[in-house]
Design an enzyme around this catalytic site. Structure first.
Site, PDB file in Angstrom:
ATOM      1  N   GLY A 124      15.577  26.960 -35.476  1.00 32.43           N
ATOM      2  CA  GLY A 124      15.968  27.377 -34.532  1.00 32.43           C
ATOM      3  C   GLY A 124      16.482  28.884 -34.263  1.00 32.43           C
ATOM      4  O   GLY A 124      16.242  29.602 -33.399  1.00 32.43           O
ATOM      5  N   HIS A 125      17.613  29.085 -35.103  1.00 33.58           N
ATOM      6  CA  HIS A 125      18.240  30.571 -35.260  1.00 33.58           C
ATOM      7  C   HIS A 125      17.108  31.477 -35.664  1.00 33.58           C
ATOM      8  O   HIS A 125      16.993  32.435 -35.058  1.00 33.58           O
ATOM      9  CB  HIS A 125      19.252  30.503 -36.307  1.00 33.58           C
TER      10      HIS A 125
ATOM     11  N   SER B 260      19.644  21.575 -35.467  1.00 30.14           N
ATOM     12  CA  SER B 260      21.120  21.781 -35.151  1.00 30.14           C
ATOM     13  C   SER B 260      21.716  21.895 -36.791  1.00 30.14           C
ATOM     14  O   SER B 260      21.476  21.131 -37.696  1.00 30.14           O
ATOM     15  CB  SER B 260      21.952  20.641 -34.529  1.00 30.14           C
ATOM     16  N   SER B 261      22.881  22.717 -37.005  1.00 32.35           N
ATOM     17  CA  SER B 261      23.417  22.937 -38.154  1.00 32.35           C
ATOM     18  C   SER B 261      24.105  21.622 -38.419  1.00 32.35           C
ATOM     19  O   SER B 261      24.436  21.330 -39.485  1.00 32.35           O
ATOM     20  CB  SER B 261      24.606  23.938 -38.069  1.00 32.35           C
TER      21      SER B 261
HETATM   22  P1  AMP Z   1      25.008  28.147 -33.435  1.00 34.89           P
HETATM   23  O1  AMP Z   1      24.980  28.615 -34.891  1.00 34.89           O
HETATM   24  O2  AMP Z   1      25.183  26.746 -33.441  1.00 34.89           O
HETATM   25  O3  AMP Z   1      26.267  28.642 -32.666  1.00 34.89           O
HETATM   26  O4  AMP Z   1      23.879  28.767 -32.678  1.00 34.89           O
HETATM   27  C1  AMP Z   1      23.494  30.382 -32.373  1.00 34.89           C
HETATM   28  C2  AMP Z   1      22.274  30.303 -31.607  1.00 34.89           C
HETATM   29  O5  AMP Z   1      21.221  29.519 -32.024  1.00 34.89           O
HETATM   30  C3  AMP Z   1      22.874  29.682 -30.059  1.00 34.89           C
HETATM   31  O6  AMP Z   1      22.174  30.880 -29.048  1.00 34.89           O
HETATM   32  C4  AMP Z   1      21.958  28.330 -30.054  1.00 34.89           C
HETATM   33  O7  AMP Z   1      21.749  28.015 -28.803  1.00 34.89           O
HETATM   34  C5  AMP Z   1      20.733  28.649 -30.734  1.00 34.89           C
HETATM   35  N1  AMP Z   1      20.159  27.705 -31.302  1.00 34.89           N
HETATM   36  C6  AMP Z   1      20.950  26.549 -32.209  1.00 34.89           C
HETATM   37  N2  AMP Z   1      19.952  25.500 -32.623  1.00 34.89           N
HETATM   38  C7  AMP Z   1      18.835  25.663 -31.662  1.00 34.89           C
HETATM   39  C8  AMP Z   1      17.618  25.175 -31.817  1.00 34.89           C
HETATM   40  N3  AMP Z   1      17.190  23.895 -32.266  1.00 34.89           N
HETATM   41  N4  AMP Z   1      16.507  25.772 -31.126  1.00 34.89           N
HETATM   42  C9  AMP Z   1      16.825  26.915 -30.609  1.00 34.89           C
HETATM   43  N5  AMP Z   1      17.760  27.706 -30.573  1.00 34.89           N
HETATM   44  C10 AMP Z   1      19.034  27.189 -31.390  1.00 34.89           C
END
Ligand code: AMP
Length: 284
Positions: free
Chosen positions: A35-36, A183-184
């Site tokens: 995702g990232h 998701s992490s």
């Molecule tokens: P995080 O590290 O969870 O704060 O996420 C960092 C960025 O990655 C945020 O803009 C999230 O929305 C995006 N992100 C996290 N999971 C996904 C995913 N499965 N698909 C697309 N973007 C994601």
């Protein structure tokens, strides 16, 4: 790729590039997954210089949340950023001069529903850090994932309300083959729990299919989704249909109807969302 840990060093690096190059920022908390990576790839297409920040933001976790157990596989994250051609990886120990900044941002209505109801202070903490990152990086463009739809909406609103000179782009939700949104936090799940967790996607899909087949009343739609969760022995923390732009609740399906869900599986909180009136794009 350059690894930078100090704010002043990052400012210094970017100052030399700013006049000629278009700079994109992707703010993350690390533990990077595909995702990232999709955000990084989009940034590579849209900008000349890609800055990724990795900062597990304490301001957006409440005392009983998972700040301490949040996974920090920094060596692997660095390797992935390098492989994707990230230019600057910003990994500060802290973004603030003091552990608790005295001045923070606050979002009203948009931040009070959905996740905001169950995570008081979360979006204020997120905005305070995103704003600090915008001030440090001064990006032309920042890319956020649609996985965190409410976060994306609130960031867009911050930029609009406070006249911030940055364009906000979004990227679709990346999912596992079985539909589970990446998701992490999926790494906290056991194999059996991961399988159960696909019911979030199934609950959203059941509603989308019924909408596309002509159902316009949100009550039976939500009932169908609730049944999908119950079949897995799960109750939603929230399960709601709202307008995708305003996040206002709706009772009859309209053009921008969007479903939102949060479920806890043991100690792991998972969220997902889906547009109900559009067919899924590849990769969503
Ligand atoms: P995080 O590290 O969870 O704060 O996420 C960092 C960025 O990655 C945020 O803009 C999230 O929305 C995006 N992100 C996290 N999971 C996904 C995913 N499965 N698909 C697309 N973007 C994601």
């Amino acid at each position: 790729m350059q690894l930078i840990e100090k704010t002043d060093d990052l400012r210094h690096e970017l100052a030399a590039l700013r006049s000629k190059e278009r700079i994109a920022l992707i703010a993350t908390m690390g533990c990077l997954h595909d995702g990232h990576i999709s955000l990084i790839r989009k940034a590579k297409r849209l900008a000349d210089v890609v800055v990724v920040s990795i900062y597990v933001n304490p301001l957006q976790f409440s005392a009983e949340e998972d700040l301490d157990r949040y996974l920090r596989p920094f060596a692997e994250d660095t390797r992935r950023c390098e492989a994707e051609g990230v230019d600057l990886l910003f990994h500060p120990e802290s973004l603030f001069a003091t552990p608790e900044p005295m001045v923070t941002l606050h979002v009203q209505t948009l931040g009070e529903c959905l996740c905001g109801r169950f995570r008081p202070g979360h979006f204020d903490g997120m905005l305070t850090v995103v704003n600090a990152l915008f001030n440090i990086v001064e990006p032309d463009l920042a890319i956020f994932g649609e996985k965190d739809w409410q976060q994306l909406s609130i960031v867009r609103r911050m930029v609009y309300d406070l006249n911030m000179p940055v364009a906000i782009a979004s990227a679709p939700i990346m999912r596992e083959e079985n539909g589970l949104a990446m998701s992490s936090r999926n790494q906290y799940l056991t194999v059996a729990e991961r399988k159960r967790a696909t019911c979030l996607f199934q609950a959203l899909t059941v509603m989308r299919k019924a909408c596309l087949a002509g159902e316009t009343n949100c009550v039976p739609l939500l009932a169908m989704a609730t049944t999908v969760l119950r079949n897995e022995g799960l109750d939603a923390e929230y399960l709601e249909i709202r307008n995708s732009n305003t996040l206002k609740p709706i009772s009859t399906i309209e053009a921008d109807a969007h479903a939102f869900i949060a479920v806890r599986i043991n100690n792991t909180r998972l969220i997902d969302n889906m547009a109900l009136t559009k067919t899924l794009q590849k990769g969503e």
